[in-house]
Design a protein around this motif. Sequence first.
Motif, short mmCIF file in Angstrom:
data_model
loop_
_atom_site.label_atom_id
_atom_site.label_comp_id
_atom_site.label_asym_id
_atom_site.label_seq_id
_atom_site.Cartn_x
_atom_site.Cartn_y
_atom_site.Cartn_z
N LEU A 253 25.48 83.81 44.42
CA LEU A 253 25.48 82.37 44.68
C LEU A 253 26.39 81.64 43.70
O LEU A 253 27.10 80.70 44.08
N GLU A 254 26.38 82.08 42.44
CA GLU A 254 27.27 81.47 41.45
C GLU A 254 28.73 81.68 41.85
O GLU A 254 29.55 80.76 41.77
N ALA A 255 29.07 82.92 42.28
CA ALA A 255 30.45 83.22 42.65
C ALA A 255 30.88 82.43 43.89
O ALA A 255 32.07 82.14 44.06
N LEU A 256 29.92 82.09 44.75
CA LEU A 256 30.24 81.35 45.98
C LEU A 256 30.15 79.84 45.80
O LEU A 256 30.23 79.09 46.77
N GLY A 257 29.94 79.38 44.56
CA GLY A 257 29.97 77.96 44.28
C GLY A 257 28.63 77.27 44.26
O GLY A 257 28.57 76.04 44.36
N ALA A 258 27.54 78.03 44.12
CA ALA A 258 26.19 77.43 44.03
C ALA A 258 25.51 77.96 42.76
O ALA A 258 24.63 78.81 42.85
N PRO A 259 25.93 77.47 41.59
CA PRO A 259 25.45 78.05 40.33
C PRO A 259 24.12 77.50 39.82
O PRO A 259 23.64 77.96 38.77
N TRP A 260 23.51 76.56 40.52
CA TRP A 260 22.36 75.86 39.95
C TRP A 260 21.19 76.80 39.63
O TRP A 260 20.55 76.67 38.59
N LEU A 261 20.92 77.78 40.51
CA LEU A 261 19.80 78.68 40.28
C LEU A 261 20.07 79.57 39.07
O LEU A 261 19.18 79.77 38.22
N GLY A 262 21.27 80.09 38.97
CA GLY A 262 21.62 80.92 37.83
C GLY A 262 21.53 80.15 36.53
O GLY A 262 21.03 80.68 35.52
N HIS A 263 21.99 78.90 36.53
CA HIS A 263 21.92 78.08 35.33
C HIS A 263 20.47 77.79 34.95
O HIS A 263 20.11 77.79 33.76
N LEU A 264 19.64 77.52 35.96
CA LEU A 264 18.23 77.24 35.70
C LEU A 264 17.54 78.45 35.07
O LEU A 264 16.81 78.32 34.07
N ILE A 265 17.76 79.64 35.64
CA ILE A 265 17.17 80.86 35.09
C ILE A 265 17.67 81.11 33.68
O ILE A 265 16.90 81.46 32.77
N HIS A 266 18.97 80.92 33.46
CA HIS A 266 19.55 81.12 32.13
C HIS A 266 18.92 80.18 31.11
O HIS A 266 18.56 80.58 29.99
N ASP A 267 18.78 78.89 31.48
CA ASP A 267 18.22 77.91 30.54
C ASP A 267 16.76 78.21 30.22
O ASP A 267 16.35 78.12 29.06
N TRP A 268 15.98 78.57 31.23
CA TRP A 268 14.57 78.91 30.98
C TRP A 268 14.46 80.17 30.13
O TRP A 268 13.63 80.24 29.23
N ALA A 269 15.27 81.17 30.43
CA ALA A 269 15.23 82.40 29.64
C ALA A 269 15.64 82.14 28.20
O ALA A 269 15.05 82.69 27.27
N TYR A 270 16.65 81.29 28.03
CA TYR A 270 17.10 80.94 26.67
C TYR A 270 15.98 80.25 25.90
O TYR A 270 15.70 80.58 24.74
N ALA A 271 15.30 79.31 26.57
CA ALA A 271 14.21 78.59 25.90
C ALA A 271 13.06 79.53 25.55
O ALA A 271 12.51 79.47 24.43
N LEU A 272 12.68 80.41 26.46
CA LEU A 272 11.58 81.35 26.20
C LEU A 272 11.96 82.33 25.10
O LEU A 272 11.14 82.66 24.24
N GLY A 273 13.20 82.83 25.13
CA GLY A 273 13.63 83.77 24.11
C GLY A 273 13.62 83.16 22.73
O GLY A 273 13.18 83.79 21.76
N HIS A 274 14.10 81.92 22.61
CA HIS A 274 14.19 81.27 21.31
C HIS A 274 12.86 80.68 20.85
O HIS A 274 12.78 80.13 19.74
#
Length: 321
Positions: A253-274
């Motif tokens: 989805l990110e490669a096809l121009g719909a990155p919102w889900l990937g960004h959301l998962i990345h941000d949540w994972a970053y917050a949980l990890g830190h």
Amino acid sequence: MSGLLALLDDVAGIAKVAAASVDDVVGQAAKAGAKAAGAVIDDAAVTPKYVRGFSADRELPVIWRIAKGSFVNKLVYLLPVGLLLSNFAPWLIVPLLMLGGAYLCFEGAEKIAHAMGIGGHGHVDYPAASTEPQDPAHLEEKKAAGAIKTDFILSAEIMTISLAAIPPSNFWMEAATLATVAIMITVAVYGSVALIVKADDFGLALANNSRFDAIRAIGRGIVKAMPSVMWALTVIGTAAMLWVGGSIIVHGLEALGAPWLGHLIHDWAYALGHALPENFVGAGEWVAKASMDGVFGLAFGLALIPVGEKIVTPILRKTIG
């Protein structure tokens, strides 16, 4: 003499370049193969069912027959197609990769639904599956053919995932890397399957034939442990399918121009990890991201079950059996 030394020096230089190229191919193949972990584990988990019902002396010949079919699938059919796509239609790789990811999500979700009794067929998906012929030769032929068909689907996923993971390079490097992936994964999968299938026979031999109590106890332990090992392999394979499948869809989805889900998962994972102590930040972030990819893969797969069972599977059964 000086000319001979110069020639030997040139040969040594060529050998060094060739050795470096081999190292590059093996390294890229290992990384690409790791990206296909979900499909690889699923392949190893699914295959043992095809040797059930055979006598012990036919198990390894059947596995070898399926392994040879897998080599043909990967090297004769899928490798040329992959190279053609990479060089002439690279834009198709992401959609095909997402199609493979969707299949992984569907397979994983179907297994979970079947285990929970809420739907899904769990690989026993039509009445004719229980009416196989009883003639041993015919049964072996049919099961081997069915296993090779299943392997083709899984091999297509593995080769597509691996192709997408290979860094841009020339035609021959891509060909060598894909061929190495095909050989390494096939040897690993069917070597593992052979060990799994024969482990209980090995344990039984130890339990019955050893002169030492400790060795006999180990043999009995192996026999008792195998059902749990098979269950654990199925669970790990299902989790890996959902994780890898979900991750593929998100990245697609990110490669096809719909990155919102990937960004959301990345941000949540970053917050949980830190939120964890400093020594666990990296591991916590990875686990959080993999878990969210897996949960998304499960939800996506559950949504695909009606489509797969009511539309796709009947069409495939009528066209390819």
